[in-house]
Enzyme design. Structure first.
Site, PDB file in Angstrom:
ATOM      1  N   CYS A  87      37.261  41.721  43.805  1.00  0.00           N
ATOM      2  CA  CYS A  87      36.274  42.143  44.794  1.00  0.00           C
ATOM      3  C   CYS A  87      35.015  41.276  44.703  1.00  0.00           C
ATOM      4  O   CYS A  87      35.050  40.102  45.033  1.00  0.00           O
ATOM      5  CB  CYS A  87      35.967  43.632  44.620  1.00  0.00           C
ATOM      6  SG  CYS A  87      35.108  44.369  46.026  1.00  0.00           S
ATOM      7  N   HIS A 196      41.517  46.417  44.079  1.00  0.00           N
ATOM      8  CA  HIS A 196      41.119  46.718  42.698  1.00  0.00           C
ATOM      9  C   HIS A 196      42.271  47.161  41.807  1.00  0.00           C
ATOM     10  O   HIS A 196      42.528  48.361  41.681  1.00  0.00           O
ATOM     11  CB  HIS A 196      40.069  47.837  42.714  1.00  0.00           C
ATOM     12  CG  HIS A 196      38.749  47.411  43.253  1.00  0.00           C
ATOM     13  ND1 HIS A 196      37.705  47.037  42.454  1.00  0.00           N
ATOM     14  CD2 HIS A 196      38.310  47.270  44.534  1.00  0.00           C
ATOM     15  CE1 HIS A 196      36.658  46.695  43.202  1.00  0.00           C
ATOM     16  NE2 HIS A 196      37.006  46.833  44.472  1.00  0.00           N
ATOM     17  N   GLU A 198      42.229  47.342  38.648  1.00  0.00           N
ATOM     18  CA  GLU A 198      41.736  48.091  37.474  1.00  0.00           C
ATOM     19  C   GLU A 198      41.602  49.585  37.754  1.00  0.00           C
ATOM     20  O   GLU A 198      41.480  50.374  36.825  1.00  0.00           O
ATOM     21  CB  GLU A 198      40.395  47.500  36.993  1.00  0.00           C
ATOM     22  CG  GLU A 198      39.146  47.958  37.751  1.00  0.00           C
ATOM     23  CD  GLU A 198      38.986  47.273  39.117  1.00  0.00           C
ATOM     24  OE1 GLU A 198      39.942  46.639  39.593  1.00  0.00           O
ATOM     25  OE2 GLU A 198      37.883  47.411  39.700  1.00  0.00           O
TER      26      GLU A 198
END
Lengths: 226, 83
Positions: A87, A196, A198
């Site tokens: 991002c 994302h 994560e």
């Protein structure tokens, strides 16, 4: 011994804690790195997490690019160290020109936050070896400056060299050219993407899936086997 | 003290969704006859000392490396009259 993966915190970074956790869930050691510190603490890889570093002033990633820590990251990335930009981290990587192209405001001008389907187009990068090319994954997407752009020549080069690493599936959420969600450099050690991974490493939280964990296990395997 | 202005605009071939949104709002507000809007950034730099070729060269370098992202943006450097 396990690998040490650095996670950079800029002023305005939001996802450094989640990224550190994802690194640990994958079995590596997470090493916090500070934007003012040129010292990379002998990490084996670096993740630039999401957020709004320096408030996105000027352009997303434009000021972070000149931070002391990035001097070292750029130098090490050019020497082959794996670097992942998620991002805002992807925006920083395009501003440093470690990755080609640039990010624009989403074509509909809205901030989006939702689960997004992607196709992993390349399993030949340091961060995607645990996936298979063509594999479909679903991970969160949340941004307003997510529209990937580059000139036609650059886009053709990325396609020809197999450097489009991820493509949006079903719907293009932001007007990114050729549905590009993420790309890699020529060597495959530097990867950037808007969604994302994560936030999708444990079944209990986020999307309820663990589709993002492969990013972190991929690099860990590469480093441990190196 | 002299002022140097750097105007930064998205390149003509780059989509400008913000400019488009402004353009679309105009007729609704009663402003007719505007067929296109492009939105950019203006930087006003107060320069210490003379604005000579060397100073302008540094400002040009500043614009190219930092104020503009030349992948997507063009820039123009202008010197304003001293007041």
């Amino acid at each position: 011994m396990t690998a040490r993966i650095g996670v950079v915190t800029f002023p305005g970074t939001l996802d450094d804690r989640d990224t550190q956790r994802a690194v640990r869930v994958a079995g590596a050691e997470a090493v916090p790195l500070w934007h003012k510190d040129k010292d990379l603490k002998q990490v084996d890889a670096v993740v630039l997490p999401g957020g709004f570093s320096y408030g996105d002033y000027l352009r997303a990633g434009a000021i972070s690019r000149f931070s002391p820590v990035m001097e070292s990251v750029i130098e090490q990335a050019k020497a082959g160290m794996p670097v992942l930009g998620i991002c805002n981290g992807f925006q920083v990587l395009t501003e440093t020109h470690l990755l080609p192209g640039a990010m624009l405001r989403n074509n509909h001008l809205h901030f989006i936050c939702r689960e997004q389907k992607l196709r992993v187009e390349s399993d030949r990068t340091a961060w995607t070896a645990d996936y298979t090319a063509g594999q479909e994954i679903s991970i969160p997407l949340k941004n307003i400056d997510g529209q990937y752009t580059a000139d036609e020549r650059t886009l053709d080069m990325l396609e020809a060299e197999g450097r489009v690493a991820f493509r949006y599936l079903d719907t293009n959420p932001n007007g990114s050219l050729r549905d590009i969600a993420g790309i890699t450099n020529e060597a495959g050690n530097v990867v950037g993407l808007m969604p994302h991974p994560e936030h999708a490493v444990e079944p209990l939280v986020g999307t309820g899936r663990t589709d993002g964990l492969g990013f972190f296990t991929s690099v860990l395997k590469k480093l441990v086997n190196a | 003290m002299a002022r140097v202005v750097v105007d930064v605009m998205l390149k003509p071939e780059i989509l400008d969704p913000q400019g488009q949104a402004v353009q679309r709002a105009l007729p609704r507000l009663g402003f007719q006859g505007i067929s296109d809007v492009r939105q950019g950034k203006r930087f006003e730099l107060e320069v210490d000392g003379p604005v000579d070729d060397a100073a302008l060269a540094r400002i040009h370098e500043m614009a190219e490396t930092f104020l503009a992202n030349t992948v997507i943006e063009d820039f123009v450097v202008k010197v304003e009259e001293e007041k």
